[in-house]
Design an enzyme around this catalytic site. Structure first.
Site, mmCIF file in Angstrom:
data_model
loop_
_atom_site.group_PDB
_atom_site.id
_atom_site.type_symbol
_atom_site.label_atom_id
_atom_site.label_comp_id
_atom_site.label_asym_id
_atom_site.label_seq_id
_atom_site.Cartn_x
_atom_site.Cartn_y
_atom_site.Cartn_z
ATOM 1 N N ASP A 70 0.615 -1.527 0.210
ATOM 2 C CA ASP A 70 0.127 -0.491 -0.448
ATOM 3 C C ASP A 70 0.662 0.956 -0.078
ATOM 4 O O ASP A 70 1.034 2.270 1.046
ATOM 5 C CB ASP A 70 -0.892 0.289 1.011
ATOM 6 C CG ASP A 70 -2.021 0.921 1.445
ATOM 7 O OD1 ASP A 70 -2.075 1.603 -0.233
ATOM 8 O OD2 ASP A 70 -2.499 0.977 1.950
ATOM 9 N N ILE A 158 -12.822 6.600 7.807
ATOM 10 C CA ILE A 158 -13.405 8.325 8.148
ATOM 11 C C ILE A 158 -13.974 8.412 9.270
ATOM 12 O O ILE A 158 -14.677 7.474 8.986
ATOM 13 C CB ILE A 158 -13.959 8.597 6.556
ATOM 14 C CG1 ILE A 158 -13.944 7.126 5.132
ATOM 15 C CG2 ILE A 158 -15.074 9.685 6.487
ATOM 16 C CD1 ILE A 158 -14.395 7.897 3.998
ATOM 17 N N HIS A 173 -8.022 7.558 6.530
ATOM 18 C CA HIS A 173 -6.687 7.145 6.669
ATOM 19 C C HIS A 173 -7.222 6.237 4.753
ATOM 20 O O HIS A 173 -7.893 4.907 5.178
ATOM 21 C CB HIS A 173 -6.764 6.356 7.397
ATOM 22 C CG HIS A 173 -5.447 5.153 7.454
ATOM 23 N ND1 HIS A 173 -5.654 3.604 7.808
ATOM 24 C CD2 HIS A 173 -4.655 4.971 7.015
ATOM 25 C CE1 HIS A 173 -4.543 3.421 7.772
ATOM 26 N NE2 HIS A 173 -3.940 3.664 7.654
ATOM 27 N N HIS A 265 2.598 7.954 5.574
ATOM 28 C CA HIS A 265 3.072 6.695 6.346
ATOM 29 C C HIS A 265 3.934 5.322 5.897
ATOM 30 O O HIS A 265 4.382 4.139 6.503
ATOM 31 C CB HIS A 265 2.461 6.594 7.742
ATOM 32 C CG HIS A 265 0.847 5.943 7.460
ATOM 33 N ND1 HIS A 265 0.396 6.351 8.329
ATOM 34 C CD2 HIS A 265 0.695 4.511 7.135
ATOM 35 C CE1 HIS A 265 -0.903 5.739 8.545
ATOM 36 N NE2 HIS A 265 -0.359 4.464 7.288
ATOM 37 N N PRO A 297 -2.952 8.582 14.731
ATOM 38 C CA PRO A 297 -4.227 7.774 15.100
ATOM 39 C C PRO A 297 -4.757 6.637 15.293
ATOM 40 O O PRO A 297 -3.530 6.023 15.582
ATOM 41 C CB PRO A 297 -5.015 7.023 13.394
ATOM 42 C CG PRO A 297 -4.028 7.594 12.842
ATOM 43 C CD PRO A 297 -2.857 7.406 12.847
ATOM 44 N N HIS A 321 2.884 5.286 13.007
ATOM 45 C CA HIS A 321 2.019 5.773 12.642
ATOM 46 C C HIS A 321 0.403 5.204 13.215
ATOM 47 O O HIS A 321 -0.617 5.807 12.439
ATOM 48 C CB HIS A 321 2.098 5.124 11.159
ATOM 49 C CG HIS A 321 1.472 4.157 11.127
ATOM 50 N ND1 HIS A 321 2.314 3.118 11.729
ATOM 51 C CD2 HIS A 321 1.380 3.141 10.345
ATOM 52 C CE1 HIS A 321 1.464 1.669 11.620
ATOM 53 N NE2 HIS A 321 0.867 2.217 10.951
#
Length: 393
Positions: A70, A158, A173, A265, A297, A321
């Site tokens: 990702d 979200i 994210h 991140h 987060p 992260h």
């Protein structure tokens, strides 16, 4: 907290670290081109090849699997001009459903119409131009345009949050979606093939690397930079849509955006550390150079943080992260139930269902412990608590 030396060329900030993650970090640190050392972040846990939460500085080489599949995954947050009193009494389920109707969720779900929003076209044009200028081959992902502005699944989310002054934040994210995954998989295989062809003895096949100066390295860096930009603009696109539906829900034409923070991140960038130019891979870590803002987060149901970097040299100017997984998804499903999840999400509007049990906050590390461990890496500017959460399955 100050780091602990955990092996040759390895510093650890995690007060809680599983044995497999430590073993993976030591393998990565053993690679001959690591300089000056690896930094294990407070949220470090096992990953593919390299532990998630590892900051890897390399001389003349990049490890594609360490960057991950990702590419450019990260966070974006917007501080609005609204407060808790402005949104109080409004039906949060209406906003949640509007978000779900505007942003495709879950794996394989893309936009039916790339022209539905006026602000999308400039982002697509930038990506098309960048691909053309750098000969980025996107033939493996003919629907990449339809992926821009889509969330994905897993731990992507979200949220609408309130900070310590009850100011409303919009928060999400996500990363480079399917197109980034295809780019990553392509270059991971190339690195593995070349290392095998050159008879390079690797501690782990997922530590296969591309040496600087080769055509394969140059091609990867160009594709990587495109994917990282896609991820950045993907978050920006979703935030623009979130802002639009939020404003509509508030009965206004403007969501009063006061500040925006957009940070990766999972990525690689050229930086200088210990007096040498290195390729710095942050695999589950954010840029924490002095004065740089980032977002860390927690899990759904726990706090998140807007932070300012302290520029720690030993921490390679990086920070955690997120909370970091404590239990695998399989283990979380064995331990927790839908009722457990509902109890943990009391007071938060969220998508209810068995498919989200593996994202229960209890399957993650305690974010407060992570932040305490990161105290010499970042300063906390804002503490956020969510009142609405949307996840893909």
């Amino acid at each position: 907290m100050p780091p602990k030396k955990a092996g040759s060329k390895l510093l650890n900030w995690a007060s809680h670290l599983d044995d497999n993650a430590l073993a993976q970090a030591r393998e990565t640190a053993s690679m001959p081109f690591v300089h000056p050392h690896l930094a294990l972040m407070p949220d470090a846990h096992s990953g593919m090849g390299s532990a998630v939460g590892t900051v890897i500085p390399t001389l003349g080489a990049v490890i594609p699997a360490a960057v991950g599949v990702d590419i450019g995954c990260g966070m974006i947050g917007v501080r609005t001009g609204f407060t808790k009193s402005d949104v109080g009494g409004r039906d949060l389920s209406v906003l949640r459903l509007a978000i779900e109707a505007s942003i495709p969720l879950s794996m394989g779900n893309y936009n039916a119409d790339v022209h539905a929003w006026d602000f999308t076209a400039p982002k697509l044009a930038e990506l098309e131009g960048m691909a053309a200028a750098n000969s980025v081959d996107l033939s493996h992902s003919p629907k990449w345009r339809e992926q821009l502005g889509s969330l994905g699944s897993g731990n992507h989310f979200i949220e609408m949050c309130l900070d310590e002054t009850d100011q409303v934040w919009l928060f999400l994210h996500s990363g480079s979606r399917g197109v980034g995954n295809k780019i990553a998989q392509k270059h991971i295989k190339i690195a593995q093939r070349l290392c095998a062809q050159w008879w390079i003895d690797l501690p782990n096949k997922d530590l296969a690397y591309l040496p600087e100066g080769t055509p394969e390295f140059s091609r990867y860096i160009k594709d990587l930079r495109w994917a990282q930009r896609f991820a950045y603009l993907n978050r920006a696109e979703m935030m623009d849509r979130f802002g639009a539906v939020f404003a509509r829900w508030m009965g206004t034409e403007n969501h009063l955006e006061l500040e925006r923070v957009n940070c990766h991140h999972n990525y690689t960038v050229k930086e200088t550390h210990a007096k040498k130019d290195v390729w710095l891979t942050r695999k589950g870590a954010v840029d924490a150079h002095e004065g740089v803002k980032a977002i860390i987060p927690g899990s759904m149901g726990t706090r998140s943080y807007v932070v300012i970097g302290k520029g720690s040299a030993s921490g390679l100017c990086s920070a955690p992260h997120g909370a970091g997984r404590r239990f695998s998804r399989t283990e979380a499903r064995k331990r927790f139930t839908l009722e457990d999840l509902r109890n943990r999400m009391v007071g938060i509007e969220f998508r209810d269902g068995e498919e989200f049990v593996d994202e229960i906050p209890d399957s993650y590390k305690d974010i407060d412990v992570v932040m305490a461990d990161a105290s010499d890496l970042v300063t906390i500017e804002h503490e956020l608590r969510q009142i609405l959460n949307v996840k893909g399955t």
